[in-house]
Design a protein around this motif. Structure first.
Motif, short mmCIF file in Angstrom:
data_model
loop_
_atom_site.label_atom_id
_atom_site.label_comp_id
_atom_site.label_asym_id
_atom_site.label_seq_id
_atom_site.Cartn_x
_atom_site.Cartn_y
_atom_site.Cartn_z
N ASN A 14 0.91 -1.19 0.07
CA ASN A 14 0.13 0.01 -0.22
C ASN A 14 0.88 1.24 -0.04
O ASN A 14 0.41 2.27 -0.45
CB ASN A 14 -0.89 0.03 1.29
CG ASN A 14 -2.15 -1.06 1.04
OD1 ASN A 14 -2.44 -1.39 -0.02
ND2 ASN A 14 -2.44 -1.58 2.16
N HIS A 15 1.97 1.08 0.51
CA HIS A 15 3.06 2.13 0.73
C HIS A 15 3.38 2.69 -0.67
O HIS A 15 3.68 1.65 -1.55
CB HIS A 15 3.93 2.16 1.86
CG HIS A 15 4.85 1.25 1.43
ND1 HIS A 15 4.93 -0.05 1.45
CD2 HIS A 15 6.28 1.27 1.00
CE1 HIS A 15 6.06 -0.65 1.07
NE2 HIS A 15 6.80 -0.02 0.73
N SER A 16 4.07 3.86 -1.02
CA SER A 16 4.66 4.07 -2.04
C SER A 16 6.26 4.56 -1.83
O SER A 16 6.06 5.23 -0.97
CB SER A 16 4.21 5.13 -2.99
OG SER A 16 2.82 4.72 -3.18
N GLN A 17 6.91 4.44 -2.51
CA GLN A 17 8.38 4.86 -2.18
C GLN A 17 8.76 5.50 -3.63
O GLN A 17 8.93 4.65 -4.59
CB GLN A 17 9.28 4.28 -1.48
CG GLN A 17 9.62 2.82 -2.00
CD GLN A 17 10.37 1.84 -1.27
OE1 GLN A 17 10.22 1.96 0.18
NE2 GLN A 17 11.56 1.37 -1.82
N ILE A 18 9.69 6.55 -3.42
CA ILE A 18 10.58 7.08 -4.68
C ILE A 18 11.98 6.97 -4.30
O ILE A 18 12.22 7.52 -3.44
CB ILE A 18 10.18 8.29 -5.12
CG1 ILE A 18 8.50 8.36 -5.45
CG2 ILE A 18 10.80 8.91 -6.33
CD1 ILE A 18 7.70 7.60 -6.42
N THR A 27 3.25 14.78 -11.38
CA THR A 27 2.34 14.70 -9.99
C THR A 27 2.12 13.29 -9.62
O THR A 27 1.84 12.30 -10.07
CB THR A 27 1.00 15.37 -10.25
OG1 THR A 27 1.01 16.58 -11.26
CG2 THR A 27 0.21 15.66 -9.05
N ILE A 28 2.22 13.45 -8.06
CA ILE A 28 1.84 12.06 -7.30
C ILE A 28 0.68 12.22 -6.47
O ILE A 28 0.68 13.25 -5.69
CB ILE A 28 3.22 11.66 -6.48
CG1 ILE A 28 4.38 11.55 -7.53
CG2 ILE A 28 2.94 10.36 -5.81
CD1 ILE A 28 5.77 11.23 -6.75
N THR A 29 -0.20 11.44 -6.58
CA THR A 29 -1.31 11.57 -5.61
C THR A 29 -1.68 10.30 -4.93
O THR A 29 -1.44 9.04 -5.40
CB THR A 29 -2.63 11.90 -6.35
OG1 THR A 29 -2.35 13.18 -7.05
CG2 THR A 29 -3.83 12.04 -5.31
N VAL A 30 -1.49 10.21 -3.48
CA VAL A 30 -1.53 9.06 -2.68
C VAL A 30 -2.15 9.18 -1.64
O VAL A 30 -2.24 10.24 -1.00
CB VAL A 30 0.08 8.75 -2.12
CG1 VAL A 30 0.23 7.17 -2.17
CG2 VAL A 30 1.21 9.02 -3.05
N SER A 31 -3.09 8.08 -1.11
CA SER A 31 -3.67 8.18 0.05
C SER A 31 -3.04 7.52 1.19
O SER A 31 -3.30 7.75 2.38
CB SER A 31 -5.18 7.78 -0.04
OG SER A 31 -5.15 6.41 -0.35
N GLU A 32 -2.13 6.53 0.83
CA GLU A 32 -1.38 5.82 1.80
C GLU A 32 0.06 6.56 1.89
O GLU A 32 0.31 7.48 1.08
CB GLU A 32 -1.21 4.25 1.26
CG GLU A 32 -2.44 3.62 0.88
CD GLU A 32 -3.16 3.07 1.96
OE1 GLU A 32 -2.61 3.19 3.09
OE2 GLU A 32 -4.34 2.67 1.70
N VAL A 35 7.12 7.75 0.83
CA VAL A 35 8.43 7.75 1.08
C VAL A 35 9.08 8.49 -0.08
O VAL A 35 9.03 7.70 -1.15
CB VAL A 35 9.28 6.77 1.65
CG1 VAL A 35 10.70 7.28 1.98
CG2 VAL A 35 8.75 6.18 2.73
#
Lengths: 118, 145
Positions: A14-18, A27-32, A35
């Motif tokens: 669920n998490h995102s990391q770059i 553009t990045i849109t995340v609800s979780e 990083v």
């Protein structure tokens, strides 16, 4: 050949990391949780956001909770903001609560307002 | 940065629009509309990628639409690929959906357009026929050397 060295059950975190060396324009849109450790030229909308010490963000940041260890240039709109000792922030800060560590570089306009988003 | 590992992950809830560069390993579980150059790309079952990919290895379990240029492509059972697929090696699991223009060995064709039809010629090459004719005088060639 492909099947052997690739993990076949592809789990969806669920998490995102770059990552550190990644450069992004967009553009990045995340609800979780997100990083961010790379370079971003653009906007972020997130729930919980950690801008790591290696990160360079030029753009607007909208989140509920933001932890900043890296560089941010732009407008931050958040409920809670934590700027650590390694943070470098220039721009405008619209937030409800803020904590700044000794050593953080901050050159910003502060606007206290009860914002809720992300 | 140890806790990050070496991956860049676009999580299940994430939407990304733009351009990604310099990423080595990318996992997509959310929605991405971007152009990407990478080494390894994984599109998870819930993932959706629109845009161009250029990578050594692409594992697709979700939806892909765009132009993909890859060394190895693995389309798992849940994969759906549309657009263009340029590959060197391709693995397709039973159930994978390919609805696209597929080109093999795109790198070789891009480098040398004649290389692809060199193998199927019935006519011997001029060099080869010369060797047959001059094959009767191997001793003379030895003297020459």
């Amino acid at each position: 050949m492909i099947g052997k060295n690739s993990a076949s059950p592809i789990l969806s975190p669920n998490h995102s990391q770059i990552n550190v060396d990644v450069r992004i324009r967009g553009t990045i849109t995340v609800s979780e949780p997100l990083v961010m450790a790379g370079q971003l030229d653009g906007d972020i909308k997130a729930g919980e956001l950690h801008i790591a010490s290696t990160a360079i963000v030029s753009g607007d940041v909208t989140a509920q909770n933001v932890t900043i260890d890296g560089r941010v240039h732009g407008v931050i709109v958040a409920d809670e903001v934590y700027l650590s000792a390694t943070a470098h922030f220039e721009g405008q800060l619209n937030c409800h609560g803020i904590a700044i560590d000794n050593g953080a570089y901050v050159d910003a306009k502060f606007i206290k307002e009860p914002v809720t988003n992300g | 940065m140890d806790k990050l590992g070496s991956k860049t992950i676009i999580g299940a809830s994430a939407t990304f629009t733009g351009k990604i560069a310099n990423a080595r390993v990318v996992e997509v579980h959310g929605k991405v509309n971007a152009d990407l150059i990478s080494e390894k790309v994984t599109i998870g079952e819930a993932g959706r990628f629109d845009g161009a990919i250029r990578a050594d290895l692409v594992v697709v379990s979700g939806l892909y639409e765009g132009k993909m240029q890859a060394g190895s492509v693995w389309a798992t059972a849940t994969a759906s690929i549309s657009g263009k697929l340029h590959y060197e090696t391709l693995q397709m699991d039973r159930g994978a959906a390919l609805n696209c223009h597929i080109v093999h060995n795109w790198r070789a064709k891009a480098d040398d357009p004649e290389q692809s039809n060199a193998g199927n010629s019935d006519v011997p090459l001029p060099d080869a026929s010369n060797k047959v004719k001059t094959g009767t005088v191997p001793s003379s060639s030895k003297k020459g050397v």
